[in-house]
Scaffold this motif. Structure first.
Motif, mmCIF file in Angstrom:
data_model
loop_
_atom_site.group_PDB
_atom_site.id
_atom_site.type_symbol
_atom_site.label_atom_id
_atom_site.label_comp_id
_atom_site.label_asym_id
_atom_site.label_seq_id
_atom_site.Cartn_x
_atom_site.Cartn_y
_atom_site.Cartn_z
ATOM 1 N N PRO A 314 0.798 -1.222 0.000
ATOM 2 C CA PRO A 314 0.000 0.000 0.000
ATOM 3 C C PRO A 314 0.836 1.281 0.000
ATOM 4 O O PRO A 314 0.420 2.292 -0.567
ATOM 5 C CB PRO A 314 -0.840 -0.116 1.275
ATOM 6 C CG PRO A 314 -0.090 -1.073 2.145
ATOM 7 C CD PRO A 314 0.570 -2.037 1.216
ATOM 8 N N LEU A 315 2.001 1.241 0.631
ATOM 9 C CA LEU A 315 2.861 2.424 0.641
ATOM 10 C C LEU A 315 3.288 2.791 -0.777
ATOM 11 O O LEU A 315 3.284 3.974 -1.160
ATOM 12 C CB LEU A 315 4.090 2.176 1.519
ATOM 13 C CG LEU A 315 5.115 3.321 1.573
ATOM 14 C CD1 LEU A 315 4.479 4.589 2.116
ATOM 15 C CD2 LEU A 315 6.316 2.909 2.420
ATOM 16 N N LEU A 316 3.655 1.785 -1.577
ATOM 17 C CA LEU A 316 4.075 2.033 -2.952
ATOM 18 C C LEU A 316 2.938 2.624 -3.768
ATOM 19 O O LEU A 316 3.133 3.581 -4.529
ATOM 20 C CB LEU A 316 4.563 0.732 -3.591
ATOM 21 C CG LEU A 316 4.969 0.808 -5.076
ATOM 22 C CD1 LEU A 316 6.094 1.812 -5.278
ATOM 23 C CD2 LEU A 316 5.362 -0.575 -5.586
ATOM 24 N N TRP A 317 1.733 2.069 -3.616
ATOM 25 C CA TRP A 317 0.602 2.583 -4.398
ATOM 26 C C TRP A 317 0.264 4.022 -3.991
ATOM 27 O O TRP A 317 -0.068 4.849 -4.850
ATOM 28 C CB TRP A 317 -0.630 1.692 -4.211
ATOM 29 C CG TRP A 317 -0.370 0.221 -4.309
ATOM 30 C CD1 TRP A 317 -0.914 -0.777 -3.540
ATOM 31 C CD2 TRP A 317 0.507 -0.457 -5.238
ATOM 32 N NE1 TRP A 317 -0.436 -2.003 -3.906
ATOM 33 C CE2 TRP A 317 0.439 -1.845 -4.958
ATOM 34 C CE3 TRP A 317 1.348 -0.046 -6.267
ATOM 35 C CZ2 TRP A 317 1.164 -2.803 -5.643
ATOM 36 C CZ3 TRP A 317 2.080 -1.005 -6.972
ATOM 37 C CH2 TRP A 317 1.982 -2.349 -6.662
ATOM 38 N N SER A 318 0.392 4.329 -2.706
ATOM 39 C CA SER A 318 0.149 5.700 -2.255
ATOM 40 C C SER A 318 1.156 6.668 -2.861
ATOM 41 O O SER A 318 0.798 7.774 -3.283
ATOM 42 C CB SER A 318 0.217 5.776 -0.720
ATOM 43 O OG SER A 318 -0.852 5.086 -0.129
ATOM 44 N N LEU A 319 2.411 6.254 -2.897
ATOM 45 C CA LEU A 319 3.453 7.104 -3.470
ATOM 46 C C LEU A 319 3.201 7.350 -4.949
ATOM 47 O O LEU A 319 3.313 8.487 -5.435
ATOM 48 C CB LEU A 319 4.825 6.462 -3.265
ATOM 49 C CG LEU A 319 5.347 6.430 -1.822
ATOM 50 C CD1 LEU A 319 6.613 5.588 -1.740
ATOM 51 C CD2 LEU A 319 5.625 7.843 -1.313
#
Length: 420
Positions: A314-319
């Motif tokens: 999820p962190l990657l998709w948020s970025l």
């Protein structure tokens, strides 16, 4: 299609020295006030409902009102700027924001909350459209730099009220103080605008009574102008969908509510460095299509990640989504770069932001309906992916060299002026 303004009004002399410092400060202070009246409400909405007896349905109207006001009033803002002068119109806009926020904090009923919110939103909508005109008039050789500055102000003015309205409300004894305190920065922003108004002869001069601006119909006939509107509208739609639905998407994928909120905040906060970097870098060349492709690609990867593996990284998709939302400052930059004169910038800004925000207003509701009908996020996320195709096509048209009010050869690369 492009057209030449047969009788363009004179542009203001580019700002230098102390005047440039004054106007840069004024732009930043103005931009800080173009979202606070909206984002501060969400933080204390339950308290507002309890305080004035507001129903959930009316609360829904209150939260939908901003994007509708930005669209409808935005379509009229260029005409106001021509009649009053851009600098004086912006003073009036800040007055509307200040008065609306003060009276809203004292509102005794639901009706008063709605009316006073609309007053403040009208001021914000005028500012949305006319601040790019100021940049074009005063900084024609540094449009990217100052677009980045006021984009930064908008981002900060969006995020800070969300974070501090509740603590301020607790400190001041309730939601009325938490909302009303945002009238203070709006009033402070009036001071430099009054100074600017006195030192300038007007940024976009009012047209003589009964005589329309000659470039108005030309902007409306420009394919590039309408392409920029579609690009702006879809990116705005994505931003409102992210603010409204991204936490739910993460939570339904198994992410905790606290972490989902933090991930959504990260997506929004990324707009700050993006706003600082994209406009000045993109403005160095007359062709911004490479930036369009890069930002759309980031959005594609972000939505694909949410669709296929939302809970895994999820962190990657948020970025990635946060980077993709950098299309907002890029669209604001293109408003300034795709017009030769401040007068045409005003018409282009009104068309792009007015119709663009009305287009964006449909997004959160449509995504919510798709989620409710299908019972999941697959169809809504695929719909967002599909929308990236017209966004890409429109962005490539808008990002290509050329202007909406003259020959493409008139488009200059920022940085050739003496201010660089």
């Amino acid at each position: 299609m492009t057209t030449t303004d047969p009788d363009p009004a004179p542009s203001a002399v580019p700002a230098r020295g102390p005047t440039a410092l004054l106007l840069g400060t004024t732009l930043l202070l103005t931009a800080l006030n173009l979202r606070a009246a909206v984002t501060s409400v969400g933080a204390v909405l339950p308290e507002i409902q309890a305080g004035v007896g507001m129903s959930d349905s009316v609360a829904g109207v209150l939260t939908t009102l901003p994007v509708l006001a930005f669209g409808i009033v935005g379509l009229l803002a260029a005409r106001l700027g021509r009649r009053m002068g851009t600098d004086r119109a912006l003073v009036a806009a800040l007055l509307l924001i200040t008065v609306g926020l003060v009276v809203r904090a004292l509102a005794p009923t639901t009706g008063w909350v709605l009316v006073t919110s609309l007053v403040a939103l009208c001021g914000m909508a005028i500012g949305n459209v006319l601040v790019p005109v100021t940049v074009k008039a005063w900084f024609p050789d540094a449009v990217g730099r100052y677009t980045g500055l006021y984009s930064l102000g908008i981002m900060v003015g969006t995020a800070v009220p969300v974070a501090v309205t509740v603590p301020l409300a607790d400190l001041g004894g309730g939601w009325r103080f938490g909302l009303g305190i945002w009238a203070v920065p709006a009033a402070l922003a009036l001071v430099p605008w009054v100074l600017v108004s006195r030192r300038s002869e007007g940024l976009a001069r009012p047209a003589p009574t009964g005589v329309p601006f000659a470039g108005s119909s030309g902007v409306r006939r420009s394919v590039k102008a309408w392409a920029l509107m579609v690009f702006f509208g879809i990116q705005s739609m994505e931003a409102y969908v992210a603010m409204g639905w991204l936490p739910s998407i993460f939570q339904d994928a198994g992410v905790s509510p606290t972490r989902a909120g933090l991930l959504t905040a990260l997506t929004m906060v990324l707009g700050v460095p993006v706003a600082l970097l994209v406009p000045p870098l993109a403005a160095r060349r007359p062709d911004q299509r490479g930036w369009v492709v890069a930002l759309v690609a980031a959005s594609v990867l972000g939505y694909l990640g949410l669709w296929l593996a939302a809970g895994r990284a999820p962190l990657l998709w948020s970025l990635l989504l946060g980077i993709g939302l950098g299309a907002f400052p890029l669209a604001l930059l293109l408003i300034g770069l795709r017009a030769r004169s401040p007068q045409t910038t005003s018409e282009l800004s009104s068309l792009v932001q007015g119709w663009g925000y009305l287009l964006a207003a449909m997004g959160p509701l449509a995504i919510g309906v798709l989620h409710e009908v299908t019972g999941g996020w697959d169809v809504p996320l695929v719909a967002l992916l599909v929308l990236l195709l017209p966004k890409l096509i429109a962005g490539l048209i808008a990002g290509a060299p050329g202007v909406v009010d003259g020959d493409p050869s008139d488009t200059a690369v920022e940085g050739n002026g003496p201010d660089r």
